[in-house]
Design a protein around this motif. Structure first.
Motif, PDB file in Angstrom:
ATOM      1  N   ILE A 133       1.589   4.487   2.839  1.00 53.18           N
ATOM      2  CA  ILE A 133       2.348   3.432   2.176  1.00 53.18           C
ATOM      3  C   ILE A 133       2.946   2.528   3.245  1.00 53.18           C
ATOM      4  O   ILE A 133       3.695   2.988   4.103  1.00 53.18           O
ATOM      5  CB  ILE A 133       3.465   4.001   1.268  1.00 53.18           C
ATOM      6  CG1 ILE A 133       2.861   4.891   0.180  1.00 53.18           C
ATOM      7  CG2 ILE A 133       4.272   2.858   0.644  1.00 53.18           C
ATOM      8  CD1 ILE A 133       3.882   5.599  -0.677  1.00 53.18           C
TER       9      ILE A 133
ATOM     10  N   SER B 132       5.464   0.463   4.196  1.00 58.26           N
ATOM     11  CA  SER B 132       6.816   0.088   3.805  1.00 58.26           C
ATOM     12  C   SER B 132       7.819   0.654   4.793  1.00 58.26           C
ATOM     13  O   SER B 132       7.645   1.757   5.305  1.00 58.26           O
ATOM     14  CB  SER B 132       7.130   0.617   2.402  1.00 58.26           C
ATOM     15  OG  SER B 132       8.419   0.229   2.010  1.00 58.26           O
TER      16      SER B 132
ATOM     17  N   SER C 151       4.442   4.160  -9.126  1.00 58.96           N
ATOM     18  CA  SER C 151       4.395   2.960  -8.291  1.00 58.96           C
ATOM     19  C   SER C 151       5.822   2.608  -7.917  1.00 58.96           C
ATOM     20  O   SER C 151       6.778   3.076  -8.536  1.00 58.96           O
ATOM     21  CB  SER C 151       3.727   1.794  -9.027  1.00 58.96           C
ATOM     22  OG  SER C 151       4.525   1.353 -10.104  1.00 58.96           O
TER      23      SER C 151
ATOM     24  N   ARG D 102       7.690  -1.948  -2.069  1.00 61.01           N
ATOM     25  CA  ARG D 102       7.511  -1.863  -0.613  1.00 61.01           C
ATOM     26  C   ARG D 102       8.325  -2.996   0.005  1.00 61.01           C
ATOM     27  O   ARG D 102       8.271  -4.121  -0.466  1.00 61.01           O
ATOM     28  CB  ARG D 102       6.046  -2.040  -0.219  1.00 61.01           C
ATOM     29  CG  ARG D 102       5.133  -0.983  -0.757  1.00 61.01           C
ATOM     30  CD  ARG D 102       3.702  -1.125  -0.231  1.00 61.01           C
ATOM     31  NE  ARG D 102       3.093  -2.399  -0.595  1.00 61.01           N
ATOM     32  CZ  ARG D 102       2.580  -3.267   0.280  1.00 61.01           C
ATOM     33  NH1 ARG D 102       2.630  -3.031   1.568  1.00 61.01           N
ATOM     34  NH2 ARG D 102       2.028  -4.381  -0.134  1.00 61.01           N
TER      35      ARG D 102
ATOM     36  N   TYR E 275       3.351  -0.189  -4.066  1.00 66.73           N
ATOM     37  CA  TYR E 275       2.408   0.894  -3.802  1.00 66.73           C
ATOM     38  C   TYR E 275       2.055   1.591  -5.113  1.00 66.73           C
ATOM     39  O   TYR E 275       2.816   1.565  -6.085  1.00 66.73           O
ATOM     40  CB  TYR E 275       2.980   1.912  -2.807  1.00 66.73           C
ATOM     41  CG  TYR E 275       4.132   2.712  -3.366  1.00 66.73           C
ATOM     42  CD1 TYR E 275       3.918   3.912  -4.029  1.00 66.73           C
ATOM     43  CD2 TYR E 275       5.437   2.258  -3.252  1.00 66.73           C
ATOM     44  CE1 TYR E 275       4.981   4.631  -4.568  1.00 66.73           C
ATOM     45  CE2 TYR E 275       6.501   2.969  -3.782  1.00 66.73           C
ATOM     46  CZ  TYR E 275       6.261   4.160  -4.442  1.00 66.73           C
ATOM     47  OH  TYR E 275       7.307   4.859  -4.972  1.00 66.73           O
TER      48      TYR E 275
ATOM     49  N   THR F 101      -2.573   7.280  -1.922  1.00 67.72           N
ATOM     50  CA  THR F 101      -1.739   6.092  -2.102  1.00 67.72           C
ATOM     51  C   THR F 101      -2.594   4.843  -1.922  1.00 67.72           C
ATOM     52  O   THR F 101      -3.672   4.892  -1.319  1.00 67.72           O
ATOM     53  CB  THR F 101      -0.586   6.027  -1.074  1.00 67.72           C
ATOM     54  OG1 THR F 101      -1.145   5.947   0.247  1.00 67.72           O
ATOM     55  CG2 THR F 101       0.318   7.236  -1.184  1.00 67.72           C
TER      56      THR F 101
ATOM     57  N   ASN G 281      -1.804   0.499  -1.259  1.00 63.34           N
ATOM     58  CA  ASN G 281      -0.895  -0.643  -1.135  1.00 63.34           C
ATOM     59  C   ASN G 281      -1.489  -1.837  -1.880  1.00 63.34           C
ATOM     60  O   ASN G 281      -2.640  -2.189  -1.682  1.00 63.34           O
ATOM     61  CB  ASN G 281      -0.702  -1.012   0.339  1.00 63.34           C
ATOM     62  CG  ASN G 281      -0.026   0.094   1.100  1.00 63.34           C
ATOM     63  OD1 ASN G 281       1.080   0.489   0.776  1.00 63.34           O
ATOM     64  ND2 ASN G 281      -0.701   0.629   2.115  1.00 63.34           N
TER      65      ASN G 281
END
Length: 169
Positions: free
Chosen positions: A71, A73, A125, A128, A137, A156, A158
């Protein structure tokens, strides 16, 4: 939520009426936001959200940190979480959360379950922040919270999105 003034926002729920004012927060400071909830087939509930810390959760409640691998983020100071509540909606049975400083929240919960059938695969979900590309995500969990099953992240993805598309996920 809707406050006593009729406004919509993320603040506390304050019922109308001058005779009594009740304001509630999970942690007492308004640093927690609940975004989604679903009923699980065992009669418990799964609550999704984000918080600045998990200090508001009683010390005896089991906590599991799941990785945010993949992810994109860097949400400074935020924790995305899933809390399993008892059928009475008062007792927190366990909390599964991403590491602090990764995802801002868990914003949506979806499952592949058919009505009346046992809870199946769960997808989440969330937001991010400070990522290479703006968006949210998607994650597939590899546990469904039933009978204390271990919960982790199977995969995962993005999603690049801005403005309204980011918020509606």
């Amino acid at each position: 939520t809707t406050g006593g003034s009729g406004t919509t926002g993320g603040g506390p729920i304050t019922p109308p009426g001058a005779e009594e004012t009740v304001v509630t927060y999970a942690g007492g400071a308004g640093a927690e936001r609940f975004r989604a909830a679903i009923a699980l087939s065992d009669g418990t509930f799964l609550l999704a959200g984000g918080a600045e810390d998990l200090d508001w959760i009683p010390a005896n409640v089991p906590r599991e940190e799941i990785p945010a691998a993949g992810i994109d983020s860097k949400s400074t100071g935020k924790i995305g979480f899933l809390a399993q509540l008892g059928a009475d909606l008062k007792t927190i049975q366990r909390v599964v959360h991403f590491p602090k400083g990764t995802v801002t929240d868990v914003n949506r919960i979806r499952t592949t379950s058919l009505p009346g059938q046992p809870t199946a695969t769960i997808y989440v979900s969330g937001s991010r922040d400070n990522a290479a590309t703006d968006g949210y995500y998607l994650a597939r969990l590899d546990g469904n919270f039933l009978k204390g099953s271990k919960v982790g992240v199977a995969w995962t993805h993005n999603v690049s999105a801005q403005n309204g598309y980011k918020s509606i996920q």
